[in-house]
Scaffold this motif. Structure first.
Motif, PDB file in Angstrom:
ATOM      1  N   SER A 281       0.828  -1.213   0.000  1.00  0.00           N
ATOM      2  CA  SER A 281       0.000   0.000   0.000  1.00  0.00           C
ATOM      3  C   SER A 281       0.861   1.261   0.000  1.00  0.00           C
ATOM      4  CB  SER A 281      -1.008  -0.004   1.144  1.00  0.00           C
ATOM      5  OG  SER A 281      -0.340   0.045   2.358  1.00  0.00           O
ATOM      6  N   GLU A 282       2.054   1.217   0.589  1.00  0.00           N
ATOM      7  CA  GLU A 282       2.942   2.388   0.526  1.00  0.00           C
ATOM      8  C   GLU A 282       3.446   2.618  -0.895  1.00  0.00           C
ATOM      9  OE1 GLU A 282       4.721   2.949   5.008  1.00  0.00           O
ATOM     10  OE2 GLU A 282       6.077   2.383   3.404  1.00  0.00           O
ATOM     11  N   ALA A 283       3.824   1.541  -1.554  1.00  0.00           N
ATOM     12  CA  ALA A 283       4.276   1.670  -2.946  1.00  0.00           C
ATOM     13  C   ALA A 283       3.123   2.157  -3.827  1.00  0.00           C
ATOM     14  CB  ALA A 283       4.810   0.327  -3.441  1.00  0.00           C
ATOM     15  N   GLN A 284       1.951   1.636  -3.568  1.00  0.00           N
ATOM     16  CA  GLN A 284       0.775   2.035  -4.350  1.00  0.00           C
ATOM     17  C   GLN A 284       0.452   3.515  -4.129  1.00  0.00           C
ATOM     18  OE1 GLN A 284      -2.928  -0.158  -3.549  1.00  0.00           O
ATOM     19  NE2 GLN A 284      -3.074  -0.333  -5.770  1.00  0.00           N
ATOM     20  N   HIS A 285       0.560   3.941  -2.893  1.00  0.00           N
ATOM     21  CA  HIS A 285       0.304   5.346  -2.575  1.00  0.00           C
ATOM     22  C   HIS A 285       1.290   6.253  -3.326  1.00  0.00           C
ATOM     23  CE1 HIS A 285      -0.593   8.944  -0.256  1.00  0.00           C
ATOM     24  NE2 HIS A 285       0.682   9.064   0.029  1.00  0.00           N
ATOM     25  N   ALA A 286       2.552   5.840  -3.374  1.00  0.00           N
ATOM     26  CA  ALA A 286       3.564   6.650  -4.067  1.00  0.00           C
ATOM     27  C   ALA A 286       3.218   6.785  -5.549  1.00  0.00           C
ATOM     28  CB  ALA A 286       4.939   6.011  -3.893  1.00  0.00           C
ATOM     29  N   ILE A 287       2.772   5.697  -6.155  1.00  0.00           N
ATOM     30  CA  ILE A 287       2.416   5.756  -7.582  1.00  0.00           C
ATOM     31  C   ILE A 287       1.144   6.571  -7.773  1.00  0.00           C
ATOM     32  CG2 ILE A 287       1.678   4.355  -9.560  1.00  0.00           C
ATOM     33  CD1 ILE A 287       3.515   2.132  -8.467  1.00  0.00           C
ATOM     34  N   GLU A 288       0.176   6.327  -6.915  1.00  0.00           N
ATOM     35  CA  GLU A 288      -1.107   7.037  -7.020  1.00  0.00           C
ATOM     36  C   GLU A 288      -0.919   8.557  -6.985  1.00  0.00           C
ATOM     37  OE1 GLU A 288      -3.575   5.462  -3.943  1.00  0.00           O
ATOM     38  OE2 GLU A 288      -4.545   4.135  -5.391  1.00  0.00           O
ATOM     39  N   THR A 289      -0.022   9.012  -6.124  1.00  0.00           N
ATOM     40  CA  THR A 289       0.129  10.452  -5.932  1.00  0.00           C
ATOM     41  C   THR A 289       1.165  11.073  -6.860  1.00  0.00           C
ATOM     42  OG1 THR A 289       1.669  10.000  -4.131  1.00  0.00           O
ATOM     43  CG2 THR A 289      -0.601  10.442  -3.512  1.00  0.00           C
ATOM     44  N   SER A 290       1.934  10.250  -7.568  1.00  0.00           N
ATOM     45  CA  SER A 290       3.041  10.812  -8.354  1.00  0.00           C
ATOM     46  C   SER A 290       3.010  10.479  -9.835  1.00  0.00           C
ATOM     47  CB  SER A 290       4.382  10.311  -7.812  1.00  0.00           C
ATOM     48  OG  SER A 290       4.477  10.531  -6.441  1.00  0.00           O
ATOM     49  N   VAL A 291       2.232   9.491 -10.218  1.00  0.00           N
ATOM     50  CA  VAL A 291       2.220   9.079 -11.631  1.00  0.00           C
ATOM     51  C   VAL A 291       0.820   9.331 -12.186  1.00  0.00           C
ATOM     52  CG1 VAL A 291       2.536   7.143 -13.223  1.00  0.00           C
ATOM     53  CG2 VAL A 291       3.955   7.297 -11.156  1.00  0.00           C
ATOM     54  N   ALA A 292       0.764  10.037 -13.309  1.00  0.00           N
ATOM     55  CA  ALA A 292      -0.528  10.381 -13.909  1.00  0.00           C
ATOM     56  C   ALA A 292      -1.387   9.129 -14.098  1.00  0.00           C
ATOM     57  CB  ALA A 292      -0.307  11.062 -15.259  1.00  0.00           C
ATOM     58  N   ALA A 293      -2.685   9.285 -13.849  1.00  0.00           N
ATOM     59  CA  ALA A 293      -3.596   8.142 -13.906  1.00  0.00           C
ATOM     60  C   ALA A 293      -3.998   7.832 -15.345  1.00  0.00           C
ATOM     61  CB  ALA A 293      -4.822   8.395 -13.038  1.00  0.00           C
ATOM     62  N   THR A 294      -2.994   7.493 -16.152  1.00  0.00           N
ATOM     63  CA  THR A 294      -3.271   7.026 -17.513  1.00  0.00           C
ATOM     64  C   THR A 294      -2.691   5.620 -17.634  1.00  0.00           C
ATOM     65  OG1 THR A 294      -1.181   7.801 -18.439  1.00  0.00           O
ATOM     66  CG2 THR A 294      -3.016   9.389 -18.400  1.00  0.00           C
ATOM     67  N   PHE A 295      -3.232   4.855 -18.576  1.00  0.00           N
ATOM     68  CA  PHE A 295      -2.753   3.481 -18.748  1.00  0.00           C
ATOM     69  C   PHE A 295      -1.259   3.469 -19.076  1.00  0.00           C
ATOM     70  CE2 PHE A 295      -7.334   2.890 -19.599  1.00  0.00           C
ATOM     71  CZ  PHE A 295      -7.588   1.878 -18.684  1.00  0.00           C
ATOM     72  N   ASP A 296      -0.839   4.342 -19.975  1.00  0.00           N
ATOM     73  CA  ASP A 296       0.570   4.342 -20.403  1.00  0.00           C
ATOM     74  C   ASP A 296       1.524   4.645 -19.252  1.00  0.00           C
ATOM     75  OD1 ASP A 296      -0.174   3.766 -22.905  1.00  0.00           O
ATOM     76  OD2 ASP A 296       0.257   5.732 -23.773  1.00  0.00           O
ATOM     77  N   ARG A 297       1.208   5.686 -18.481  1.00  0.00           N
ATOM     78  CA  ARG A 297       2.134   6.107 -17.418  1.00  0.00           C
ATOM     79  C   ARG A 297       2.179   5.104 -16.271  1.00  0.00           C
ATOM     80  NH1 ARG A 297       5.473   8.727 -20.032  1.00  0.00           N
ATOM     81  NH2 ARG A 297       6.362   9.751 -18.207  1.00  0.00           N
ATOM     82  N   ARG A 298       1.037   4.571 -15.929  1.00  0.00           N
ATOM     83  CA  ARG A 298       1.013   3.614 -14.808  1.00  0.00           C
ATOM     84  C   ARG A 298       1.635   2.265 -15.225  1.00  0.00           C
ATOM     85  NH1 ARG A 298      -3.418   5.583 -10.861  1.00  0.00           N
ATOM     86  NH2 ARG A 298      -2.340   7.487 -10.259  1.00  0.00           N
ATOM     87  N   ALA A 299       1.419   1.885 -16.482  1.00  0.00           N
ATOM     88  CA  ALA A 299       2.045   0.638 -16.951  1.00  0.00           C
ATOM     89  C   ALA A 299       3.564   0.818 -17.016  1.00  0.00           C
ATOM     90  CB  ALA A 299       1.501   0.249 -18.325  1.00  0.00           C
ATOM     91  N   ARG A 300       3.991   1.993 -17.456  1.00  0.00           N
ATOM     92  CA  ARG A 300       5.445   2.272 -17.494  1.00  0.00           C
ATOM     93  C   ARG A 300       6.054   2.138 -16.097  1.00  0.00           C
ATOM     94  NH1 ARG A 300       8.052   7.408 -16.528  1.00  0.00           N
ATOM     95  NH2 ARG A 300      10.115   7.544 -17.523  1.00  0.00           N
ATOM     96  N   ALA A 301       5.396   2.743 -15.095  1.00  0.00           N
ATOM     97  CA  ALA A 301       5.913   2.676 -13.723  1.00  0.00           C
ATOM     98  C   ALA A 301       5.983   1.222 -13.253  1.00  0.00           C
ATOM     99  CB  ALA A 301       5.022   3.498 -12.786  1.00  0.00           C
ATOM    100  N   TYR A 302       4.929   0.472 -13.493  1.00  0.00           N
ATOM    101  CA  TYR A 302       4.873  -0.936 -13.070  1.00  0.00           C
ATOM    102  C   TYR A 302       6.037  -1.721 -13.676  1.00  0.00           C
ATOM    103  CZ  TYR A 302       2.977  -5.671 -12.468  1.00  0.00           C
ATOM    104  OH  TYR A 302       2.801  -6.989 -12.133  1.00  0.00           O
ATOM    105  N   LEU A 303       6.190  -1.567 -14.991  1.00  0.00           N
ATOM    106  CA  LEU A 303       7.175  -2.390 -15.703  1.00  0.00           C
ATOM    107  C   LEU A 303       8.606  -2.029 -15.302  1.00  0.00           C
ATOM    108  CD1 LEU A 303       5.398  -2.362 -19.176  1.00  0.00           C
ATOM    109  CD2 LEU A 303       5.698  -4.359 -17.695  1.00  0.00           C
TER     110      LEU A 303
END
Ligand code: SF4
Length: 250
Positions: A175-197
């Motif tokens: 949940s901490e890692a998720q929070h960091a992505i939620e608040t820092s990476v734009a909520a688009t498929f491309d940006r969130r998939a990039r962060a994940y990968l």
């Protein structure tokens, strides 16, 4: 409570990781049903093991629900052996998945994944070996919702870099890692998939759970763990520890 996250820090981390590893692409089928099948094609589950079992299954049986149901567990297990251990158990799981998709969703899982996110999550987590992280992965890569998915086998990466801590509690780390992505990476498929990968690749290559290769790491100059800040393990505030967590998708 989650600590505040510096948005620019996460952006810089991801840029550096991309500079080091290059742009990443998912190495698995992104269709939700196909992902469920792929995930059971290897054990211990890794991209390489699942790919081997997936290829063998495609060659000898096929992956459509009816093809799997008609093949039966013995034939499936023979194909799944290419992906590693416990092929018989994975064959049973595949039969469960295929039967459910065929009988409850008329062979089309993707069409059933509509409506409120909470309902879709509930539906997905009823499949074998899919908990919250696996549902997040399916939602993001299946093009259903641009959720802040975190690779389930390496949620520690962002937590180490940002906070310098190795959490004992898996759910807290996730949940901490998720929070960091939620608040820092734009909520688009491309940006969130990039962060994940990128985080997945980094967790596999350098920021391994045990013995991270910090000297070779492209983000060591901004990593709180490497700087020694708070390094160590936090006391679990409750819930299951890493060893007690559910098996799930990465
Ligand atoms: S410096 Fe070490 S702990 Fe920090 S991200 Fe790199 S590999 Fe991981």
């Amino acid at each position: 409570m989650s600590e505040a996250v510096d948005n620019n820090a996460v952006a810089e981390i991801l840029d550096r990781l991309e500079g080091h590893y290059g742009p990443q692409q998912p190495g698995w089928p992104t269709d939700p049903y196909e992902f469920l099948v792929w995930w059971h094609c290897g054990y211990p589950a890794s991209d390489a093991a699942c790919a081997k079992g997936w290829d063998a299954l495609n060659r000898s049986v096929g992956i459509q629900p009816r093809q799997i149901l008609e093949a039966g567990t013995a034939t499936l297990a023979r194909a799944l052996k290419a992906g590693g251990m416990v092929p018989e158990l994975r064959a049973v799981r595949l039969m469960e998945i295929a039967a459910r998709v065929e009988n409850e969703f008329a062979g089309d899982l993707r069409a059933a994944l509509v409506g409120p996110l909470s309902q879709i999550r509930k539906l997905l987590t009823k499949f074998p070996n899919i908990a919250g992280p696996g549902a997040d992965r399916i939602l993001l890569f299946g093009g259903i919702a641009p959720v802040a998915a975190v690779p389930s086998n390496c949620p520690h990466v962002l937590v180490r870099i940002l906070h310098g801590l190795e959490r004992e509690n898996y759910n807290l780390t996730y949940s901490e890692a998720q929070h960091a992505i939620e608040t820092s990476v734009a909520a688009t498929f491309d940006r969130r998939a990039r962060a994940y990968l990128l985080l997945k690749r980094h967790g596999q290559e350098l920021c391994k759970r045990t013995k991270p290769k910090c000297e070779m790491c492209p983000v060591n100059s901004v990593c709180a763990w490497f700087a020694g800040k708070n390094r160590g393990r936090s006391a679990p505030p409750g819930g299951r520890n890493r060893e007690g967590r559910r098996s799930d998708t990465g």
